[in-house]
Design a protein around this motif. Structure first.
Motif, mmCIF file in Angstrom:
data_model
loop_
_atom_site.group_PDB
_atom_site.id
_atom_site.type_symbol
_atom_site.label_atom_id
_atom_site.label_comp_id
_atom_site.label_asym_id
_atom_site.label_seq_id
_atom_site.Cartn_x
_atom_site.Cartn_y
_atom_site.Cartn_z
ATOM 1 N N TRP A 1 0.831 -1.193 0.000
ATOM 2 C CA TRP A 1 0.000 0.000 0.000
ATOM 3 C C TRP A 1 0.872 1.253 0.000
ATOM 4 O O TRP A 1 1.626 1.524 0.944
ATOM 5 N N ALA A 2 0.746 2.023 -1.065
ATOM 6 C CA ALA A 2 1.613 3.196 -1.248
ATOM 7 C C ALA A 2 1.384 4.259 -0.187
ATOM 8 O O ALA A 2 2.283 5.049 0.110
ATOM 9 N N TRP A 3 0.200 4.305 0.396
ATOM 10 C CA TRP A 3 -0.114 5.354 1.375
ATOM 11 C C TRP A 3 0.520 5.095 2.739
ATOM 12 O O TRP A 3 0.549 5.985 3.588
ATOM 13 N N LEU A 4 1.034 3.881 2.951
ATOM 14 C CA LEU A 4 1.573 3.539 4.273
ATOM 15 C C LEU A 4 2.997 4.066 4.399
ATOM 16 O O LEU A 4 3.920 3.576 3.743
ATOM 17 N N ASP A 5 3.180 5.081 5.241
ATOM 18 C CA ASP A 5 4.449 5.807 5.326
ATOM 19 C C ASP A 5 4.803 6.060 6.784
ATOM 20 O O ASP A 5 4.143 6.848 7.462
ATOM 21 N N SER A 6 5.839 5.400 7.272
ATOM 22 C CA SER A 6 6.212 5.532 8.686
ATOM 23 C C SER A 6 6.744 6.914 9.022
ATOM 24 O O SER A 6 6.796 7.291 10.208
ATOM 25 N N THR A 7 7.129 7.711 8.023
ATOM 26 C CA THR A 7 7.701 9.032 8.312
ATOM 27 C C THR A 7 6.670 9.998 8.882
ATOM 28 O O THR A 7 7.048 11.053 9.405
#
Length: 274
Positions: free
Chosen positions: A130-136
């Motif tokens: 999933w491209a929207w998953l961003d830990s930043t």
């Protein structure tokens, strides 16, 4: 009372689809504007959400046609970046975290996954990874590291797992027990990925017993459930990213203030860091 843009869209949709006599009452929803709509003796749910949710609403229609009640869209249109949908109302008792209800929840989720084997994947449905998953988006360094590690571990395991269309948020209140069996509603967040993600999400909301019930009806290999603890950590990582993003954007959809967002992030922190 000041009307929001969604209120105005809702008024227009209700008049167009049901006529001037229909009334609407707000419902609580985290990611959408939602109302219970009454028109004579008939009841519906009106939902206005990000346009990306129309793919999940199509999934609910496909499932409903095959015997699993989902509260599918009866009318649906897109206005700018918003999808407006009139959903079939589903009556029933929301499941709880009691023993019998946990079994019903797990078995119903597994049955939904089995029905979805071979289902067409609607255009616009998010696919793994999933491209929207961003830990930043997580501001706290220690928590951000734990989130990144959980995501990396899930992505390493994912190629060995059964993939398909997911509900993505199988909370007990999405399961409604009625005289015709158990319904599974609220498909707007549906996506495509490892089926174990939904099973781990159900575990997060209930307890580990739900996994036993899930495997009785699910289309996964028996050994896949061994990865559930890893995907439970991944599910908490998703929650940390979700509520961190809401706090950054001051997104209060479905809430009165930021305390709900703070609690969601705190729960994820506690689960990932102890």
């Amino acid at each position: 009372m000041r009307l929001t843009t969604d209120d105005r869209i809702a008024d227009d949709a209700v008049r167009q689809w049901l006529g001037a006599g229909a009334t609407r009452t707000p419902l609580v929803a985290m990611n959408s504007s939602t109302w219970l709509v009454s028109s004579g003796a008939e009841r519906y749910v009106l939902k206005i959400a990000n346009a990306s949710e129309q793919a999940g609403l199509r999934v609910s229609g496909w499932l409903d046609e095959r015997g699993l009640r989902t509260g599918p869209p009866m009318r649906m249109t897109v206005r700018g970046d918003r999808v407006v949908a009139l959903l079939r109302f589903v009556d029933g008792r929301g499941l709880e975290r009691s023993s019998g209800d946990v079994d019903l929840l797990g078995e119903t989720l597994g049955r939904a996954h089995s029905l979805l084997v071979g289902a067409p994947v609607p255009e616009g449905l998010d696919r793994w990874p999933w491209a929207w998953l961003d830990s930043t988006v997580v501001d706290e360094p220690v928590l951000r590291t734990a989130v990144s590690q959980a995501i990396d571990a899930a992505e390493r395991l994912a190629p060995t797992l059964t993939h398909g269309i997911l509900h993505a948020d199988p909370a007990p209140e999405a399961f409604l027990a009625g005289k015709d069996g158990v319904a599974l509603i609220d498909w707007g967040a549906a996506c495509h990925g490892p089926l174990l993600y939904d099973a781990a999400s159900a575990w997060l909301y209930t307890d580990k017993r739900v996994l036993v019930a899930y495997v009785r009806t699910a289309p996964i290999r028996p050994d896949e459930i061994l990865g559930a603890p890893l995907f439970l950590a991944f599910r908490w990582a998703v929650q940390a990213c979700y509520f961190s993003s809401r706090l950054r954007r001051h997104d209060l959809t479905g809430l009165d203030d930021d305390s709900g967002n703070d609690k969601g992030l705190a729960d994820a922190r506690r689960a990932l860091l102890g």
